[in-house]
Design a protein around this motif. Structure first.
Motif, short mmCIF file in Angstrom:
data_model
loop_
_atom_site.label_atom_id
_atom_site.label_comp_id
_atom_site.label_asym_id
_atom_site.label_seq_id
_atom_site.Cartn_x
_atom_site.Cartn_y
_atom_site.Cartn_z
N GLN A 155 28.33 31.78 18.30
CA GLN A 155 28.04 33.12 17.79
C GLN A 155 26.87 33.75 18.54
O GLN A 155 26.81 34.97 18.71
N ALA A 156 25.92 32.91 18.97
CA ALA A 156 24.74 33.41 19.66
C ALA A 156 24.98 33.73 21.12
O ALA A 156 24.12 34.31 21.77
N GLU A 157 26.12 33.33 21.65
CA GLU A 157 26.44 33.58 23.06
C GLU A 157 27.07 34.96 23.18
O GLU A 157 28.18 35.20 22.71
N PRO A 158 26.38 35.92 23.81
CA PRO A 158 26.84 37.31 23.84
C PRO A 158 28.25 37.50 24.37
O PRO A 158 29.03 38.24 23.81
N SER A 159 28.58 36.85 25.47
CA SER A 159 29.89 37.10 26.08
C SER A 159 31.03 36.53 25.26
O SER A 159 32.19 36.79 25.54
N ARG A 160 30.70 35.75 24.20
CA ARG A 160 31.74 35.14 23.39
C ARG A 160 31.98 35.89 22.09
O ARG A 160 32.75 35.45 21.26
N ARG A 161 31.27 37.01 21.87
CA ARG A 161 31.26 37.59 20.54
C ARG A 161 31.96 38.93 20.45
O ARG A 161 31.93 39.57 19.40
N ALA A 162 32.61 39.37 21.50
CA ALA A 162 33.16 40.71 21.49
C ALA A 162 34.18 40.94 20.40
O ALA A 162 34.27 42.02 19.84
N SER A 176 18.65 41.22 13.93
CA SER A 176 18.77 40.70 12.57
C SER A 176 20.17 40.82 12.01
O SER A 176 20.56 40.06 11.13
N ASP A 177 20.95 41.78 12.49
CA ASP A 177 22.29 41.94 11.94
C ASP A 177 23.32 41.15 12.73
O ASP A 177 24.51 41.24 12.48
N ASP A 178 22.89 40.35 13.70
CA ASP A 178 23.82 39.51 14.45
C ASP A 178 23.98 38.15 13.75
O ASP A 178 25.08 37.76 13.39
N ILE A 179 22.90 37.43 13.62
CA ILE A 179 22.90 36.25 12.78
C ILE A 179 21.62 36.29 11.95
O ILE A 179 20.66 36.99 12.29
N SER A 180 21.59 35.55 10.88
CA SER A 180 20.46 35.63 9.96
C SER A 180 19.21 35.01 10.57
O SER A 180 19.28 34.22 11.52
N GLU A 181 18.08 35.37 10.00
CA GLU A 181 16.81 34.79 10.45
C GLU A 181 16.81 33.28 10.27
O GLU A 181 16.28 32.53 11.11
N GLU A 182 17.43 32.83 9.19
CA GLU A 182 17.52 31.40 8.93
C GLU A 182 18.32 30.69 10.02
O GLU A 182 17.93 29.62 10.49
N ASP A 183 19.44 31.32 10.43
CA ASP A 183 20.26 30.73 11.49
C ASP A 183 19.54 30.74 12.83
O ASP A 183 19.64 29.78 13.61
N ARG A 184 18.79 31.80 13.08
CA ARG A 184 18.03 31.85 14.33
C ARG A 184 16.98 30.73 14.37
O ARG A 184 16.79 30.08 15.40
N ALA A 185 16.34 30.53 13.25
CA ALA A 185 15.34 29.47 13.18
C ALA A 185 15.99 28.10 13.36
O ALA A 185 15.43 27.21 14.02
N PHE A 186 17.19 27.93 12.79
CA PHE A 186 17.91 26.66 12.91
C PHE A 186 18.24 26.37 14.38
O PHE A 186 18.02 25.26 14.87
#
Length: 519
Positions: free
Chosen positions: A269-276, A33-43
């Motif tokens: 933002q959702a791609e783990p290897s791109r967010r360091a 939940s603290d990575d991206i918002s629930e709204e963004d995840r749903a989008f």
């Protein structure tokens, strides 16, 4: 890399690729939940598949053809000295064999030295089109000046500054692709614009054939017209870049809808290897990141894989017109006969990349082409001594060499991009690996010794050796990634978090026990 994301997914896994080619839906549920918002995840989860394909096509149409065109000019300008040679360059400038080879090799010295600084600077630009346009205009201007050189010193200076100004383009193009696409979308795109290096060989011979007919016009030799006209064309392409290269989703509202912009930004933002380093951007040179790049073992193995292309490829590219001439053909026919092998190389690079991205597996699509290079060079080493009586075998071997050479670098670059976590490390790591790899161009410039023609034992032997070394490096890299992934998988998330803080895990990037290397 943000640890919370990586605990639940393997960002480069085959499953990710096969579940959803958009690369996002399979990641969304893993985000905390603290990575991206629930709204963004749903989008992201509900973004329609047809719209995903549509927005990727929009990017493909605007970015890849332009990069292909620009890389085409880059390779033509780098390699046209080989075409100019058989049109009288060495005789007119009174160059010895050593002086000619020195002019070939000096290109790679600044080319290697300036790649990492260039990518560092490019990564700071809000509009990459401005920076890329500027360096293209600069090298086109230098290329044009090659048409008026009078002696060895002049040609030496032109080749030096050509290497300096051109150094930022290829690593910059790979970096730009990595900013628009996800890891398992990259190799096909890299391969598409990398095919320009093969097409450049074909087009360079064709252009040289046509331009050389201008010999004597304006009191200039045909080889001078090759440099002049091709340099002017590059300057024009650089100006075009200012107005046509796409910069980022947020600056693309004239051709992307707000919904598409949001999707493209969130999927990165959702791609783990791109967010360091997404949350922590340094204003100055990050010495810690630079140290992590220089000490990263995988980059050196990738550089050896790169050498399996750059040493044989640069040597062959500079010498292929002469090899054709050694078969007994005229200069004009020799220029034209270089076309089919390069076209085969372009097709090979693309087809190989399509399958590598489909299976999300790099090693076999690098090692098999490397094996083809070894076979091709072995045939040439055995048959070239009597090349006029072995034309079919030697021409087949040259074609086989191109078939093997051109898939190697797209595969290696995609493999590198996918296994460097963090924007800063990726930018520096891509450039550093390419810089190390391009150092092989210096070697490639010297291995084909004119007095050894037509057998070229040094050229064919060295090419065979470097391709073999690349196979070994490829297998070691694959085995190391598998071993490390298995070792890291033995640690539970709770064990990792008990041993390291979130900040420590974040700073580790791809060295985090939560990161999984892509195969």
């Amino acid at each position: 890399m943000t640890a919370k994301v990586s605990t639940d997914i393997e960002p480069n896994s085959s499953q990710a690729s096969m579940d959803d080619k958009s690369g996002v839906a399979c990641h969304v549920d893993a985000l905390q939940s603290d990575d991206i918002s629930e709204e963004d995840r749903a989008f992201l989860r509900n973004f329609p598949a047809d719209k995903k394909k549509k927005v990727l096509r929009k990017i493909d149409v605007r970015l890849i053809p332009l990069l292909t065109l620009l890389y085409l000019f880059a390779f033509i300008d780098r390699a046209n000295i080989g075409n100019a040679k058989i049109e009288g360059l060495t005789e007119d400038l009174k160059l010895t064999d050593d002086q000619y080879n020195t002019c070939l090799s000096i290109f790679f010295v600044p080319y290697v030295l300036f790649e990492v600084p260039s990518n560092y600077v490019l990564n700071k630009f809000r509009r990459p089109s401005r920076y890329m346009g500027a360096i293209i205009v600069a090298w086109g201007t230098v290329m044009t000046m090659a048409g008026v050189v009078k002696n060895f010193q002049g040609l030496f200076a032109v080749r030096f500054f050509l290497g300096m100004t051109e150094s930022g383009f290829f690593p910059g193009a790979v970096l730009i692709i990595s900013k628009w696409y996800l890891p398992y979308e990259t190799q096909t795109r890299i391969a598409l614009f990398y095919t320009a290096s093969a097409l450049a060989g074909a087009l360079s011979g064709l252009l040289a054939f046509g331009i050389a007919q201008m010999d004597g016009i304006g009191g200039l030799a045909g080889w001078r017209w090759i440099f002049l006209l091709e340099g002017i064309a590059t300057v024009s392409a650089g100006v075009l870049c200012f107005f046509t290269m796409i910069d980022s989703p947020s600056l693309s509202s004239n051709w992307l809808t707000p919904e598409e912009i949001r999707y493209l930004e969130l999927r990165q933002q959702a791609e783990p290897s791109r967010r360091a380093t997404a949350a922590r951007k340094s204003k100055g040179l990050n010495v810690k990141v630079l140290r992590a790049v220089v000490s990263d073992w995988q980059i050196y193995l990738q550089a050896l894989i790169y050498w399996s292309n750059t040493v044989p490829n640069n040597g062959l590219k500079f010498t292929m017109p002469q090899i054709m001439k050694n078969m007994g053909f005229t200069s004009s026919n020799a220029q034209l006969l270089t076309l089919p092998p390069y076209i085969l190389g372009a097709l090979s690079a693309y087809v190989s990349a399509v399958f590598a991205d489909r299976f999300n597996w790099r090693m076999p699509f690098i090692a098999v082409p490397q094996t083809l290079v070894v076979i091709a060079m072995a045939i040439l080493a055995a048959k070239a001594d009597d090349i006029k009586n072995n034309i079919p075998a030697c021409y087949f071997a040259v074609s086989l060499a191109c078939l093997g050479l051109y898939p190697i670098n797209p595969g290696g670059n995609a493999w590198t991009v996918n296994n460097l976590a963090g924007a800063s490390k990726r930018a520096m790591g891509i450039a550093y690996m390419i810089a190390l790899g391009n150092a092989g161009g210096v070697v490639g410039s010297y291995i084909y010794i004119d007095k050894e023609k037509p057998k070229y034992p040094t050229g064919f032997g060295a090419s065979m050796g470097f391709a073999g070394l690349g196979i070994i490096a490829c297998l070691i890299l694959e085995g190391s990634y598998k071993w490390l992934n298995a070792k890291r998988a033995k640690m539970s998330k709770d064990e990792v978090h008990a041993k390291y803080t979130e900040e420590e895990l974040d700073s580790m990037g791809d060295r985090s026990p939560l990161f999984r290397y892509g195969l």
